[in-house]
Design an enzyme around this catalytic site. Structure first.
Site, PDB file in Angstrom:
ATOM      1  N   ASP A 132     -11.279  -1.761  -6.413  1.00 45.74           N
ATOM      2  CA  ASP A 132     -11.891  -0.371  -6.483  1.00 45.74           C
ATOM      3  C   ASP A 132     -12.843  -0.517  -5.429  1.00 45.74           C
ATOM      4  OD1 ASP A 132     -12.855   1.883  -7.633  1.00 45.74           O
ATOM      5  OD2 ASP A 132     -14.080   0.930  -9.157  1.00 45.74           O
ATOM      6  N   ASN A 169      -4.612   8.406 -11.530  1.00 47.91           N
ATOM      7  CA  ASN A 169      -4.556   8.596 -10.174  1.00 47.91           C
ATOM      8  C   ASN A 169      -3.894   9.802  -9.568  1.00 47.91           C
ATOM      9  OD1 ASN A 169      -5.142   5.156  -9.062  1.00 47.91           O
ATOM     10  ND2 ASN A 169      -6.657   6.407  -9.488  1.00 47.91           N
TER      11      ASN A 169
HETATM   12  C1  FPP Z   1      -9.686   2.464  -5.778  1.00 47.42           C
HETATM   13  O1  FPP Z   1     -10.632   2.865  -4.779  1.00 47.42           O
HETATM   14  C2  FPP Z   1      -8.355   2.155  -5.237  1.00 47.42           C
HETATM   15  C3  FPP Z   1      -7.034   2.803  -5.583  1.00 47.42           C
HETATM   16  C4  FPP Z   1      -7.239   3.980  -6.415  1.00 47.42           C
HETATM   17  C5  FPP Z   1      -5.967   2.596  -4.823  1.00 47.42           C
HETATM   18  C6  FPP Z   1      -5.600   1.126  -4.394  1.00 47.42           C
HETATM   19  C7  FPP Z   1      -4.715   0.992  -3.391  1.00 47.42           C
HETATM   20  C8  FPP Z   1      -4.894   0.031  -2.357  1.00 47.42           C
HETATM   21  C9  FPP Z   1      -5.660  -0.970  -2.000  1.00 47.42           C
HETATM   22  C10 FPP Z   1      -3.742   0.345  -1.295  1.00 47.42           C
HETATM   23  C11 FPP Z   1      -2.262   0.421  -1.448  1.00 47.42           C
HETATM   24  C12 FPP Z   1      -2.149  -0.791  -2.482  1.00 47.42           C
HETATM   25  C13 FPP Z   1      -0.839  -1.614  -1.930  1.00 47.42           C
HETATM   26  C14 FPP Z   1      -0.482  -2.582  -3.151  1.00 47.42           C
HETATM   27  C15 FPP Z   1      -0.395  -1.654  -0.701  1.00 47.42           C
HETATM   28  P1  FPP Z   1     -11.174   4.349  -5.177  1.00 47.42           P
HETATM   29  O2  FPP Z   1     -10.404   5.274  -4.281  1.00 47.42           O
HETATM   30  O3  FPP Z   1     -11.056   4.504  -6.509  1.00 47.42           O
HETATM   31  O4  FPP Z   1     -12.565   4.064  -4.658  1.00 47.42           O
HETATM   32  P2  FPP Z   1     -13.969   4.883  -5.106  1.00 47.42           P
HETATM   33  O5  FPP Z   1     -14.114   4.284  -6.345  1.00 47.42           O
HETATM   34  O6  FPP Z   1     -15.097   4.081  -3.925  1.00 47.42           O
HETATM   35  O7  FPP Z   1     -13.652   6.334  -4.719  1.00 47.42           O
END
Ligand code: FPP
Length: 248
Positions: free
Chosen positions: A12, A60
């Protein structure tokens, strides 16, 4: 040091990492992929048997279309770029979640990567994609109900093993340790059944900044904790010197 056999991570904070730098959110996800690559390698080096990453939740899909598309694209690129490493490092790829909702191109790349790494036995890397634990449990209940209706299963015979068997994680052990980055202290519909006895570890670091040092900090903390599975400390240690009260 005692290591978790199965480490699960809620990655996250990508969006906040980008916003702090006045960059588009996708820049955070891109940096998040670099963290994924580094952490996968380190877990393999350490000898962790199972690593499960929450890469995209069933919720998501409700994010802005641009972000969803960019994430799907990043995932496809990651899989293609990562294949040689997975092969070299003897890592097997698996997925959990409603994969049928993923774009067809990503599904094809996933299937190819899963097939190409099926013989690897150094570590199992599981990506949770379009994954939600309630959705997973719902699908499990539907299958159990189907067996009951078909007459092959009696309700009174349903036990935990039946549920385990119908979950997406049927071939994985339960996680021993869950790490969530970025300071949020929630499970967010991740592996609700499987995390029953997991140690939970939360850190402030945003996922793009998470590194080997942070991972080692979490693993050290895990090593310090005594897991009791509802028993008393004395029962677990066998020493007769319980230092804490029984808990559930
Ligand atoms: C949370 O950060 C992360 C995600 C919803 C996506 C996770 C994806 C990756 C790390 C990249 C793709 C994955 C792989 C395995 C290649 P957020 O966007 O919710 O952050 P925030 O809470 O700060 O808005």
């Amino acid at each position: 040091m005692r290591l978790p056999q199965h480490l699960a991570i809620i990655m996250d904070g990508n969006g906040r990492w980008a916003e702090q730098r006045k960059l588009p959110r996708i820049a955070g996800h891109r940096q998040g992929v670099a963290t994924v690559q580094a952490i996968v390698k380190e877990c393999r080096q350490l000898g962790i048997g199972y690593l499960t990453l929450y890469a995209f939740s069933s919720e998501n899909w409700r994010r802005p279309g641009d972000e969803v598309n960019a994430l799907m694209e990043l995932l496809g690129i990651y899989l293609i770029n990562e294949l040689p490493t997975l092969v070299e490092e003897n890592i097997r790829l698996k997925v959990i979640g409603e994969i049928s909702r993923m774009p067809p191109q990503v599904q094809r790349t996933l299937t190819d990567t899963i097939d190409s790494t099926a013989q690897n036995d150094g570590m199992v890397l599981t990506l949770a994609l379009s994954y939600g634990a309630r959705d997973e449990m719902l699908r499990c209940v539907q299958r159990l109900a189907g067996d009951v209706q078909a007459g092959s299963l009696s309700p009174s015979d349903i036990d935990e093993a039946h549920i385990d068997q119908f979950l997406d994680t049927h071939d994985l052990p339960d996680p021993d340790l869950l790490i969530r980055t970025s300071g949020e202290m929630r499970i967010s519909n991740f592996l609700l059944w499987q995390l029953a006895y997991a140690e939970l570890y939360f850190c402030e670091t945003l996922w793009p900044d998470f590194d080997n040092e942070e991972l080692h900090r979490a693993l050290k903390e895990f090593g310090r904790r005594q897991r009791r599975f509802g028993l008393t400390g004395a029962q677990v240690s066998g020493s007769g010197l319980a230092d804490e009260e029984e808990h559930h």
